[in-house]
Design a protein around this motif. Sequence first.
Motif, PDB file in Angstrom:
ATOM      1  N   SER A  73      22.750  25.337 -11.461  1.00 39.95           N
ATOM      2  CA  SER A  73      21.897  25.830 -12.541  1.00 39.95           C
ATOM      3  C   SER A  73      20.463  25.360 -12.329  1.00 39.95           C
ATOM      4  CB  SER A  73      22.408  25.351 -13.885  1.00 39.95           C
ATOM      5  OG  SER A  73      22.332  23.948 -13.964  1.00 39.95           O
ATOM      6  N   SER A  74      19.570  25.972 -13.072  1.00 43.89           N
ATOM      7  CA  SER A  74      18.165  25.634 -12.926  1.00 43.89           C
ATOM      8  C   SER A  74      17.704  24.539 -13.884  1.00 43.89           C
ATOM      9  CB  SER A  74      17.303  26.884 -13.107  1.00 43.89           C
ATOM     10  OG  SER A  74      17.588  27.477 -14.359  1.00 43.89           O
ATOM     11  N   ASN A  75      18.537  24.208 -14.878  1.00 46.34           N
ATOM     12  CA  ASN A  75      18.156  23.126 -15.786  1.00 46.34           C
ATOM     13  C   ASN A  75      19.383  22.517 -16.461  1.00 46.34           C
ATOM     14  OD1 ASN A  75      18.735  24.467 -18.372  1.00 46.34           O
ATOM     15  ND2 ASN A  75      16.995  25.773 -17.879  1.00 46.34           N
ATOM     16  N   ARG A  76      19.157  21.417 -17.128  1.00 46.60           N
ATOM     17  CA  ARG A  76      20.249  20.641 -17.737  1.00 46.60           C
ATOM     18  C   ARG A  76      20.923  21.399 -18.888  1.00 46.60           C
ATOM     19  NH1 ARG A  76      21.787  15.910 -16.462  1.00 46.60           N
ATOM     20  NH2 ARG A  76      22.983  14.600 -17.842  1.00 46.60           N
ATOM     21  N   GLU A  77      20.172  22.184 -19.637  1.00 42.11           N
ATOM     22  CA  GLU A  77      20.738  22.935 -20.756  1.00 42.11           C
ATOM     23  C   GLU A  77      21.771  23.957 -20.261  1.00 42.11           C
ATOM     24  OE1 GLU A  77      18.906  26.240 -23.610  1.00 42.11           O
ATOM     25  OE2 GLU A  77      18.002  24.259 -23.912  1.00 42.11           O
ATOM     26  N   ILE A  78      21.424  24.658 -19.210  1.00 46.57           N
ATOM     27  CA  ILE A  78      22.362  25.627 -18.631  1.00 46.57           C
ATOM     28  C   ILE A  78      23.563  24.894 -18.044  1.00 46.57           C
ATOM     29  CG2 ILE A  78      22.676  27.357 -16.816  1.00 46.57           C
ATOM     30  CD1 ILE A  78      19.711  28.144 -17.321  1.00 46.57           C
ATOM     31  N   ALA A  79      23.308  23.764 -17.393  1.00 45.36           N
ATOM     32  CA  ALA A  79      24.407  22.969 -16.828  1.00 45.36           C
ATOM     33  C   ALA A  79      25.365  22.519 -17.930  1.00 45.36           C
ATOM     34  CB  ALA A  79      23.860  21.762 -16.070  1.00 45.36           C
ATOM     35  N   GLN A  80      24.837  22.157 -19.087  1.00 41.09           N
ATOM     36  CA  GLN A  80      25.683  21.747 -20.208  1.00 41.09           C
ATOM     37  C   GLN A  80      26.562  22.903 -20.683  1.00 41.09           C
ATOM     38  OE1 GLN A  80      26.099  18.523 -21.560  1.00 41.09           O
ATOM     39  NE2 GLN A  80      27.854  19.592 -22.406  1.00 41.09           N
ATOM     40  N   GLU A  81      26.002  24.116 -20.697  1.00 38.33           N
ATOM     41  CA  GLU A  81      26.799  25.295 -21.054  1.00 38.33           C
ATOM     42  C   GLU A  81      27.936  25.489 -20.052  1.00 38.33           C
ATOM     43  OE1 GLU A  81      24.375  28.790 -21.573  1.00 38.33           O
ATOM     44  OE2 GLU A  81      22.945  27.702 -22.838  1.00 38.33           O
ATOM     45  N   ILE A  82      27.638  25.273 -18.781  1.00 44.70           N
ATOM     46  CA  ILE A  82      28.658  25.397 -17.735  1.00 44.70           C
ATOM     47  C   ILE A  82      29.745  24.349 -17.951  1.00 44.70           C
ATOM     48  CG2 ILE A  82      29.091  25.116 -15.249  1.00 44.70           C
ATOM     49  CD1 ILE A  82      26.237  26.367 -14.846  1.00 44.70           C
ATOM     50  N   VAL A  83      29.346  23.124 -18.266  1.00 40.76           N
ATOM     51  CA  VAL A  83      30.309  22.045 -18.531  1.00 40.76           C
ATOM     52  C   VAL A  83      31.219  22.422 -19.698  1.00 40.76           C
ATOM     53  CG1 VAL A  83      30.546  19.663 -19.368  1.00 40.76           C
ATOM     54  CG2 VAL A  83      28.889  20.192 -17.573  1.00 40.76           C
ATOM     55  N   ASP A  84      30.611  22.856 -20.797  1.00 43.21           N
ATOM     56  CA  ASP A  84      31.398  23.203 -21.981  1.00 43.21           C
ATOM     57  C   ASP A  84      32.370  24.342 -21.685  1.00 43.21           C
ATOM     58  OD1 ASP A  84      30.022  21.237 -23.341  1.00 43.21           O
ATOM     59  OD2 ASP A  84      28.629  22.630 -24.304  1.00 43.21           O
ATOM     60  N   ASP A  85      31.874  25.379 -21.015  1.00 42.73           N
ATOM     61  CA  ASP A  85      32.732  26.522 -20.671  1.00 42.73           C
ATOM     62  C   ASP A  85      33.850  26.109 -19.717  1.00 42.73           C
ATOM     63  OD1 ASP A  85      31.145  28.097 -22.277  1.00 42.73           O
ATOM     64  OD2 ASP A  85      30.102  29.093 -20.622  1.00 42.73           O
ATOM     65  N   PRO A 124      45.707  17.759  -6.036  1.00 48.12           N
ATOM     66  CA  PRO A 124      44.637  16.904  -6.581  1.00 48.12           C
ATOM     67  C   PRO A 124      43.945  17.583  -7.766  1.00 48.12           C
ATOM     68  CG  PRO A 124      44.453  17.106  -4.189  1.00 48.12           C
ATOM     69  CD  PRO A 124      45.497  18.084  -4.630  1.00 48.12           C
ATOM     70  N   PHE A 125      43.839  16.869  -8.870  1.00 52.40           N
ATOM     71  CA  PHE A 125      43.245  17.433 -10.084  1.00 52.40           C
ATOM     72  C   PHE A 125      41.770  17.758  -9.884  1.00 52.40           C
ATOM     73  CE2 PHE A 125      41.114  17.067 -14.211  1.00 52.40           C
ATOM     74  CZ  PHE A 125      41.786  18.066 -14.888  1.00 52.40           C
ATOM     75  N   LYS A 126      41.040  16.873  -9.204  1.00 55.52           N
ATOM     76  CA  LYS A 126      39.598  17.098  -9.028  1.00 55.52           C
ATOM     77  C   LYS A 126      39.324  18.382  -8.253  1.00 55.52           C
ATOM     78  CE  LYS A 126      36.509  13.595  -8.852  1.00 55.52           C
ATOM     79  NZ  LYS A 126      35.865  12.369  -8.337  1.00 55.52           N
ATOM     80  N   ARG A 127      40.147  18.708  -7.294  1.00 57.12           N
ATOM     81  CA  ARG A 127      39.957  19.943  -6.528  1.00 57.12           C
ATOM     82  C   ARG A 127      40.137  21.151  -7.441  1.00 57.12           C
ATOM     83  NH1 ARG A 127      43.936  20.764  -1.856  1.00 57.12           N
ATOM     84  NH2 ARG A 127      43.134  18.730  -1.324  1.00 57.12           N
ATOM     85  N   TRP A 128      41.158  21.108  -8.286  1.00 55.04           N
ATOM     86  CA  TRP A 128      41.425  22.194  -9.227  1.00 55.04           C
ATOM     87  C   TRP A 128      40.268  22.322 -10.220  1.00 55.04           C
ATOM     88  CZ3 TRP A 128      42.807  22.204 -14.594  1.00 55.04           C
ATOM     89  CH2 TRP A 128      43.379  23.395 -15.051  1.00 55.04           C
ATOM     90  N   LEU A 129      39.797  21.193 -10.729  1.00 55.47           N
ATOM     91  CA  LEU A 129      38.689  21.168 -11.674  1.00 55.47           C
ATOM     92  C   LEU A 129      37.399  21.671 -11.025  1.00 55.47           C
ATOM     93  CD1 LEU A 129      37.556  20.325 -14.459  1.00 55.47           C
ATOM     94  CD2 LEU A 129      37.317  17.997 -13.539  1.00 55.47           C
ATOM     95  N   ARG A 130      37.164  21.284  -9.792  1.00 58.49           N
ATOM     96  CA  ARG A 130      35.965  21.718  -9.067  1.00 58.49           C
ATOM     97  C   ARG A 130      35.948  23.233  -8.911  1.00 58.49           C
ATOM     98  NH1 ARG A 130      32.519  18.850  -6.475  1.00 58.49           N
ATOM     99  NH2 ARG A 130      31.050  19.802  -5.070  1.00 58.49           N
ATOM    100  N   ARG A 131      37.082  23.801  -8.553  1.00 60.02           N
ATOM    101  CA  ARG A 131      37.184  25.254  -8.371  1.00 60.02           C
ATOM    102  C   ARG A 131      36.860  25.974  -9.684  1.00 60.02           C
ATOM    103  NH1 ARG A 131      37.507  28.378  -4.176  1.00 60.02           N
ATOM    104  NH2 ARG A 131      39.596  28.288  -3.402  1.00 60.02           N
ATOM    105  N   ILE A 132      37.402  25.483 -10.790  1.00 63.05           N
ATOM    106  CA  ILE A 132      37.127  26.093 -12.093  1.00 63.05           C
ATOM    107  C   ILE A 132      35.639  25.965 -12.433  1.00 63.05           C
ATOM    108  CG2 ILE A 132      37.530  25.893 -14.597  1.00 63.05           C
ATOM    109  CD1 ILE A 132      40.434  25.149 -13.916  1.00 63.05           C
ATOM    110  N   THR A 133      35.057  24.821 -12.156  1.00 68.28           N
ATOM    111  CA  THR A 133      33.645  24.594 -12.465  1.00 68.28           C
ATOM    112  C   THR A 133      32.750  25.527 -11.665  1.00 68.28           C
ATOM    113  OG1 THR A 133      34.154  22.260 -12.895  1.00 68.28           O
ATOM    114  CG2 THR A 133      31.836  22.852 -12.636  1.00 68.28           C
ATOM    115  N   ILE A 134      33.010  25.668 -10.377  1.00 69.54           N
ATOM    116  CA  ILE A 134      32.201  26.559  -9.538  1.00 69.54           C
ATOM    117  C   ILE A 134      32.325  27.997 -10.024  1.00 69.54           C
ATOM    118  CG2 ILE A 134      31.987  27.557  -7.220  1.00 69.54           C
ATOM    119  CD1 ILE A 134      32.858  24.729  -6.180  1.00 69.54           C
ATOM    120  N   ASN A 135      33.537  28.438 -10.291  1.00 70.29           N
ATOM    121  CA  ASN A 135      33.734  29.806 -10.781  1.00 70.29           C
ATOM    122  C   ASN A 135      33.054  30.011 -12.133  1.00 70.29           C
ATOM    123  OD1 ASN A 135      35.181  30.574  -8.523  1.00 70.29           O
ATOM    124  ND2 ASN A 135      37.149  30.096  -9.436  1.00 70.29           N
ATOM    125  N   THR A 136      33.094  29.006 -12.977  1.00 67.60           N
ATOM    126  CA  THR A 136      32.440  29.089 -14.281  1.00 67.60           C
ATOM    127  C   THR A 136      30.927  29.189 -14.115  1.00 67.60           C
ATOM    128  OG1 THR A 136      34.228  27.834 -15.311  1.00 67.60           O
ATOM    129  CG2 THR A 136      32.143  27.937 -16.515  1.00 67.60           C
TER     130      THR A 136
END
Length: 174
Positions: free
Chosen positions: A36-48, A65-77
């Motif tokens: 993301s380009s800023n922290r506000e957008i990053a926070q929206e990504i985190v929440d989603d 591994p849970f982190k790998r699964w979580l990382r994939r969801i985060t990138i797709n989000t």
Amino acid sequence: MEVALILGCINKNNNDQELLYRKYYGYVMSIGLSYSSNREIAQEIVDDTFIKVFDSIKTYNLDQPFKRWLRRITINTAIDHLRKNKKFKLHLDLYEYKNQLPSIEAIDQLSLNDIYTLIADLPDMLRVVFNLYEIEGYSHKEIAAIVNIAESSSRTYLTRAKERLKDQIVKYCN
């Protein structure tokens, strides 16, 4: 402990969901910031991301591994967020590459935060392709499928991202 926490989330235990959120917030935020380009957008990504995690955690395979699964969801989000907000354009303005390479001394002056800032300043498509290829280790074929572009476009965007980063480093260090 992590398995018990995940099982609690599968059972929709609010305390376990809060603990999981707190435990992985920094990790997910760091990924969100890189896309993301800023922290506000990053926070929206985190929440989603966490909404998706809690909605789909019952499909998580405890043997993986849970982190790998979580990382994939985060990138797709993050990519979904860029698309949804129409900031993810499949075209770029023309860019003239200056064949001026930064010196090793110039690069040594940069902190990790400086590098993240330079990456964050890239246009959305360049930043996403750069992150997926250079940081996440995806192939151009995989990136093309994720972002819905031609494989050759992925290569082009990566080249342009690197060119812009070189130019930004030269400007930053002068």
